[in-house]
Design a protein around this motif. Structure first.
Motif, PDB file in Angstrom:
ATOM      1  N   ASN A  90      10.296   2.293  -7.964  1.00 44.72           N
ATOM      2  CA  ASN A  90      11.253   3.399  -8.082  1.00 44.72           C
ATOM      3  C   ASN A  90      12.541   3.136  -7.300  1.00 44.72           C
ATOM      4  O   ASN A  90      13.088   4.037  -6.648  1.00 44.72           O
ATOM      5  CB  ASN A  90      10.615   4.718  -7.616  1.00 44.72           C
ATOM      6  N   GLY A  91      13.000   1.896  -7.337  1.00 43.90           N
ATOM      7  CA  GLY A  91      14.249   1.558  -6.675  1.00 43.90           C
ATOM      8  C   GLY A  91      14.130   1.275  -5.201  1.00 43.90           C
ATOM      9  O   GLY A  91      15.134   1.010  -4.541  1.00 43.90           O
ATOM     10  N   THR A  92      12.926   1.330  -4.637  1.00 39.66           N
ATOM     11  CA  THR A  92      12.726   1.036  -3.218  1.00 39.66           C
ATOM     12  C   THR A  92      11.716  -0.100  -3.094  1.00 39.66           C
ATOM     13  O   THR A  92      10.828  -0.268  -3.936  1.00 39.66           O
ATOM     14  CB  THR A  92      12.209   2.268  -2.456  1.00 39.66           C
ATOM     15  N   THR A  93      11.838  -0.871  -2.030  1.00 37.44           N
ATOM     16  CA  THR A  93      10.953  -2.016  -1.802  1.00 37.44           C
ATOM     17  C   THR A  93       9.914  -1.648  -0.756  1.00 37.44           C
ATOM     18  O   THR A  93      10.226  -1.058   0.276  1.00 37.44           O
ATOM     19  CB  THR A  93      11.764  -3.235  -1.346  1.00 37.44           C
ATOM     20  N   ARG A  94       8.669  -2.024  -1.047  1.00 32.43           N
ATOM     21  CA  ARG A  94       7.569  -1.800  -0.116  1.00 32.43           C
ATOM     22  C   ARG A  94       6.821  -3.105   0.083  1.00 32.43           C
ATOM     23  O   ARG A  94       6.757  -3.958  -0.811  1.00 32.43           O
ATOM     24  CB  ARG A  94       6.615  -0.722  -0.644  1.00 32.43           C
ATOM     25  N   ALA A  95       6.253  -3.252   1.284  1.00 26.73           N
ATOM     26  CA  ALA A  95       5.414  -4.405   1.589  1.00 26.73           C
ATOM     27  C   ALA A  95       3.974  -4.040   1.262  1.00 26.73           C
ATOM     28  O   ALA A  95       3.474  -3.009   1.723  1.00 26.73           O
ATOM     29  CB  ALA A  95       5.547  -4.791   3.059  1.00 26.73           C
ATOM     30  N   GLU A  96       3.308  -4.881   0.477  1.00 31.16           N
ATOM     31  CA  GLU A  96       1.939  -4.605   0.056  1.00 31.16           C
ATOM     32  C   GLU A  96       1.038  -5.764   0.458  1.00 31.16           C
ATOM     33  O   GLU A  96       1.289  -6.915   0.101  1.00 31.16           O
ATOM     34  CB  GLU A  96       1.859  -4.371  -1.457  1.00 31.16           C
ATOM     35  N   TRP A  97      -0.017  -5.451   1.233  1.00 29.95           N
ATOM     36  CA  TRP A  97      -1.040  -6.416   1.604  1.00 29.95           C
ATOM     37  C   TRP A  97      -2.289  -6.151   0.764  1.00 29.95           C
ATOM     38  O   TRP A  97      -2.643  -4.994   0.508  1.00 29.95           O
ATOM     39  CB  TRP A  97      -1.406  -6.289   3.078  1.00 29.95           C
ATOM     40  N   SER A  98      -2.978  -7.198   0.388  1.00 31.55           N
ATOM     41  CA  SER A  98      -4.201  -7.034  -0.412  1.00 31.55           C
ATOM     42  C   SER A  98      -5.221  -8.090  -0.014  1.00 31.55           C
ATOM     43  O   SER A  98      -4.869  -9.207   0.392  1.00 31.55           O
ATOM     44  CB  SER A  98      -3.889  -7.150  -1.908  1.00 31.55           C
ATOM     45  N   ILE A  99      -6.499  -7.725  -0.119  1.00 31.89           N
ATOM     46  CA  ILE A  99      -7.599  -8.640   0.182  1.00 31.89           C
ATOM     47  C   ILE A  99      -8.817  -8.195  -0.605  1.00 31.89           C
ATOM     48  O   ILE A  99      -8.994  -6.981  -0.875  1.00 31.89           O
ATOM     49  CB  ILE A  99      -7.875  -8.679   1.703  1.00 31.89           C
ATOM     50  N   ARG A 100      -9.646  -9.161  -0.992  1.00 31.93           N
ATOM     51  CA  ARG A 100     -10.815  -8.840  -1.813  1.00 31.93           C
ATOM     52  C   ARG A 100     -11.829  -8.033  -1.038  1.00 31.93           C
ATOM     53  O   ARG A 100     -12.445  -7.096  -1.564  1.00 31.93           O
ATOM     54  CB  ARG A 100     -11.442 -10.145  -2.324  1.00 31.93           C
TER      55      ARG A 100
END
Length: 502
Positions: A90-100
């Motif tokens: 939505n026009g903004t940047t977010r940091a996303e972490w992911s792990i199984r």
């Protein structure tokens, strides 16, 4: 007689336009006039903590961007075992972490470097949609009465916000009732939305050097038309405080963790000083502003242009010494090319290399002249000879442990070959005196051009202010219009001047 007015108009326009470009770049992009300056960088580290529930985890954190007062210059994250992506939503940047799969206490780190920049500008803020919340009693009545009293003493969105905050500070019954219902910032936003005024709660961080485990502070962003202003819900002060950086400003969750619980974010801040060249390079890499600068090019091309933009400085030195001073050189701009070679080696090694190549080349050229070869064959033989001399000198200096000697390959081989040819012809026609005179003049001009081009101030100005090239062109045109006596000729006319004085 031809009018010189167009010439002077062109020179004046070049000078004014070049100076204007330099001033614009200094004012618009905060490029300093002098090298060696530093810029203030605020390094902020966000520490994300949560307890994983032994299942796949997805953590999303709101992150800041360039905004008034601050320019984003660098960002990084530490997340052992996690995948990391910067996602635009939505026009903004977010940091996303992911792990199984993850279990137990988890710690993730995000670091951002923000440069203090009074000229920084952000993208236009999007006006939030007005959402009128439906409150239960008795909160709905308390909010309605408080809003009604504030509207009686207000004229626009900003004055209404100030009056609502004053009502909370008056410690009346309605304010006491609402105190435990929601945060003050969210209550003010809800009441402004009831009055059809777009507003939202934003999260901000006050920059203070050495602070640890800081939390974000709520501010109220109130829109009036296309502009907005910030309000402190606790003090009621209007405006953006100094050193206040907005971290989350799009009505989105600050931290969203799936597959974990007890999540929280704390912030640590440290101030540091960074050289202006590094800070501006990072700034222009992230900016979307209209910026016609070498800084916007890839690093490889920047290094190339850093040398190319110095050539007009050498040209200016050559024009001044030949037109005004009256020095004679072997070739018009051969000293500039030699000066560029000096920049790649150093002055002492460059001078020794130049004298060795030209000296040996003249000896071999004198032997070739006895063979009565055609010009093309003779020049070709000289070129091959120069290449051989350069190879021999490079190998010799390498065996002697002098690594600078290997940079002799930067000398312009074709130009050196033509220089040897011209000096040889000059020797045959006018004698060794003219060879020494023109060769010495070429070396003197090359050394002076090297000293000018090797100056840190000159390199800073030519690289960061392209308008300087227009000013140099104006100066060259003015000197090209000079038809008076050369400085070197004053000695020849000194007896005549003394006679006129008598």
């Amino acid at each position: 007689m031809v009018s010189r007015r167009p010439f002077y108009i062109v020179v004046a326009l070049l000078f004014i336009f070049g100076l204007g470009l330099m001033i614009y770049r200094h004012m618009a992009f905060d490029v300093p006039w002098l090298p060696g300056e530093y810029r203030q960088i605020w390094s902020v580290e966000a520490k994300v903590e949560f307890d994983a529930d032994d299942q796949p985890v997805l953590a999303s954190l709101a992150i800041p961007a360039t905004q008034p007062g601050f320019t984003l210059v660098d960002e990084s994250a530490a997340s052992p075992g996690y995948g990391l992506s910067f996602v635009d939503k939505n026009g903004t940047t977010r940091a996303e972490w992911s792990i199984r799969n993850a279990k137990g206490h988890q710690e993730l780190y995000y670091r951002v470097d923000m440069m203090s920049d009074p000229y920084a500008r952000s993208a236009p803020a999007t006006v939030p949609t007005i959402e009128k919340a439906i409150e239960k009693e008795p909160f709905a009545t308390a909010m309605s009465q408080l809003l009604a009293r504030a509207q009686e003493r207000s004229a626009d969105a900003y004055t209404l916000t100030r009056e609502i905050l004053k009502e909370f500070s008056n410690q009346n019954q309605n304010a006491e009732l609402l105190r435990g219902h929601k945060s003050r910032a969210q209550l003010v936003v809800d009441m402004l939305n009831q009055a059809d005024i777009p507003a939202r709660v934003v999260r901000a961080l006050t920059m203070e050097d050495g602070r640890r485990r800081q939390n974000l502070t709520d501010y109220i962003q109130v829109f009036q038309g296309d502009s907005y202003d910030l309000f402190d819900p606790n003090t009621g002060l209007q405006g953006r405080p100094e050193r206040l950086m907005l971290w989350e400003y799009n009505s989105q969750p600050l931290l969203d963790v799936t597959g974990g619980s007890k999540s929280r974010v704390t912030y640590s801040i440290i101030q540091k000083q960074v050289a202006v060249a590094k800070a501006l390079s990072a700034k222009f890499e992230h900016t979307n502003m209209l910026n016609f600068s070498v800084d916007t090019l890839p690093v490889e091309e920047q290094a190339l242009f850093k040398g190319i933009l110095l050539i007009p400085i050498g040209v200016l030195v050559v024009v001044f010494l030949r037109v005004i001073v009256g020095l004679k050189t072997s070739g018009t701009f051969m000293p500039v090319l030699i000066a560029i070679a000096f920049l790649q080696t150093n002055l002492v090694v460059g001078l020794l290399g130049f004298l060795s190549i030209v000296g040996v080349g003249l000896v071999i050229r004198s032997w070739l002249s006895r063979l009565n070869l055609l010009l093309v064959s003779r020049i070709s033989a000289v070129i091959i000879t120069v290449i051989g001399i350069i190879c021999m000198l490079s190998m010799l200096t390498y065996k002697l442990g002098l690594s600078e000697g290997m940079r002799i390959t930067f000398f312009p081989m074709i130009i050196l070959s033509w220089t040897i040819e011209r000096m040889s012809i000059l020797w045959e026609e006018e004698g060794p005196k003219q060879v020494v005179k023109q060769g010495g003049g070429s070396l003197l001009v090359a050394v002076l051009a090297y000293l000018a081009m090797n100056s840190g101030l000159i390199q800073h100005l030519t690289f960061n202010f392209l308008g300087l090239q227009l000013i140099i062109m104006a100066a060259v045109l003015v000197m090209g219009n000079y038809t008076g006596y050369r400085i070197s000729e004053l000695k020849r006319f000194k007896p005549l001047a003394d006679e006129l004085k008598k």
